[in-house]
Scaffold this motif. Sequence first.
Motif, PDB file in Angstrom:
ATOM      1  N   THR A 120      30.404  -5.865  16.243  1.00 48.55           N
ATOM      2  CA  THR A 120      31.439  -4.843  16.468  1.00 48.55           C
ATOM      3  C   THR A 120      32.470  -4.884  15.353  1.00 48.55           C
ATOM      4  O   THR A 120      32.901  -3.837  14.858  1.00 48.55           O
ATOM      5  CB  THR A 120      32.129  -5.059  17.834  1.00 48.55           C
ATOM      6  OG1 THR A 120      31.152  -4.892  18.865  1.00 48.55           O
ATOM      7  CG2 THR A 120      33.268  -4.082  18.053  1.00 48.55           C
ATOM      8  N   LEU A 121      32.856  -6.079  14.922  1.00 50.74           N
ATOM      9  CA  LEU A 121      33.812  -6.222  13.817  1.00 50.74           C
ATOM     10  C   LEU A 121      33.240  -5.618  12.540  1.00 50.74           C
ATOM     11  O   LEU A 121      33.921  -4.833  11.863  1.00 50.74           O
ATOM     12  CB  LEU A 121      34.171  -7.697  13.608  1.00 50.74           C
ATOM     13  CG  LEU A 121      34.997  -8.020  12.375  1.00 50.74           C
ATOM     14  CD1 LEU A 121      36.325  -7.272  12.377  1.00 50.74           C
ATOM     15  CD2 LEU A 121      35.228  -9.526  12.268  1.00 50.74           C
ATOM     16  N   VAL A 122      32.002  -5.939  12.210  1.00 52.13           N
ATOM     17  CA  VAL A 122      31.388  -5.414  10.992  1.00 52.13           C
ATOM     18  C   VAL A 122      31.261  -3.892  11.072  1.00 52.13           C
ATOM     19  O   VAL A 122      31.526  -3.187  10.097  1.00 52.13           O
ATOM     20  CB  VAL A 122      30.016  -6.082  10.738  1.00 52.13           C
ATOM     21  CG1 VAL A 122      29.246  -5.377   9.628  1.00 52.13           C
ATOM     22  CG2 VAL A 122      30.217  -7.554  10.397  1.00 52.13           C
ATOM     23  N   GLU A 123      30.915  -3.376  12.233  1.00 51.86           N
ATOM     24  CA  GLU A 123      30.819  -1.925  12.424  1.00 51.86           C
ATOM     25  C   GLU A 123      32.187  -1.263  12.226  1.00 51.86           C
ATOM     26  O   GLU A 123      32.305  -0.242  11.554  1.00 51.86           O
ATOM     27  CB  GLU A 123      30.288  -1.621  13.818  1.00 51.86           C
ATOM     28  CG  GLU A 123      30.159  -0.151  14.139  1.00 51.86           C
ATOM     29  CD  GLU A 123      29.709   0.079  15.574  1.00 51.86           C
ATOM     30  OE1 GLU A 123      30.273   0.969  16.222  1.00 51.86           O
ATOM     31  OE2 GLU A 123      28.811  -0.648  16.030  1.00 51.86           O
ATOM     32  N   SER A 124      33.220  -1.864  12.801  1.00 47.76           N
ATOM     33  CA  SER A 124      34.581  -1.336  12.638  1.00 47.76           C
ATOM     34  C   SER A 124      35.011  -1.398  11.179  1.00 47.76           C
ATOM     35  O   SER A 124      35.651  -0.481  10.667  1.00 47.76           O
ATOM     36  CB  SER A 124      35.569  -2.123  13.499  1.00 47.76           C
ATOM     37  OG  SER A 124      35.265  -2.004  14.865  1.00 47.76           O
TER      38      SER A 124
END
Length: 102
Positions: free
Chosen positions: A74-78
Amino acid sequence: MKTLPIKTVLLDPNEQASETNYGELIKTVVGRVDPSQGGIRVEDMAKRLRIIDAVNALAPDATEIQLEDADAATLVESLSSMRWAIVSHAIADFCGDMGAAK
């Protein structure tokens, strides 16, 4: 489980007031909602809040954070959709460090 570094950095090396740390940058990235997307769904908000809560739970002298694989994703996607308002080696390094989570 992914381990990510937490470092203190200067966003602008010529400006001491630009000091921040990776924890604050993580909260900025996952806390930002792209207005062109029309907002954020509650399910996605809950995913991002887990990351913010993990950062907030860190000790002040922490040098790393551990995130579940799904939270790291989720962090990498954000991060991939984040638009920055400055050009900074510190931000480029942060993005590289977050993408290289082990």
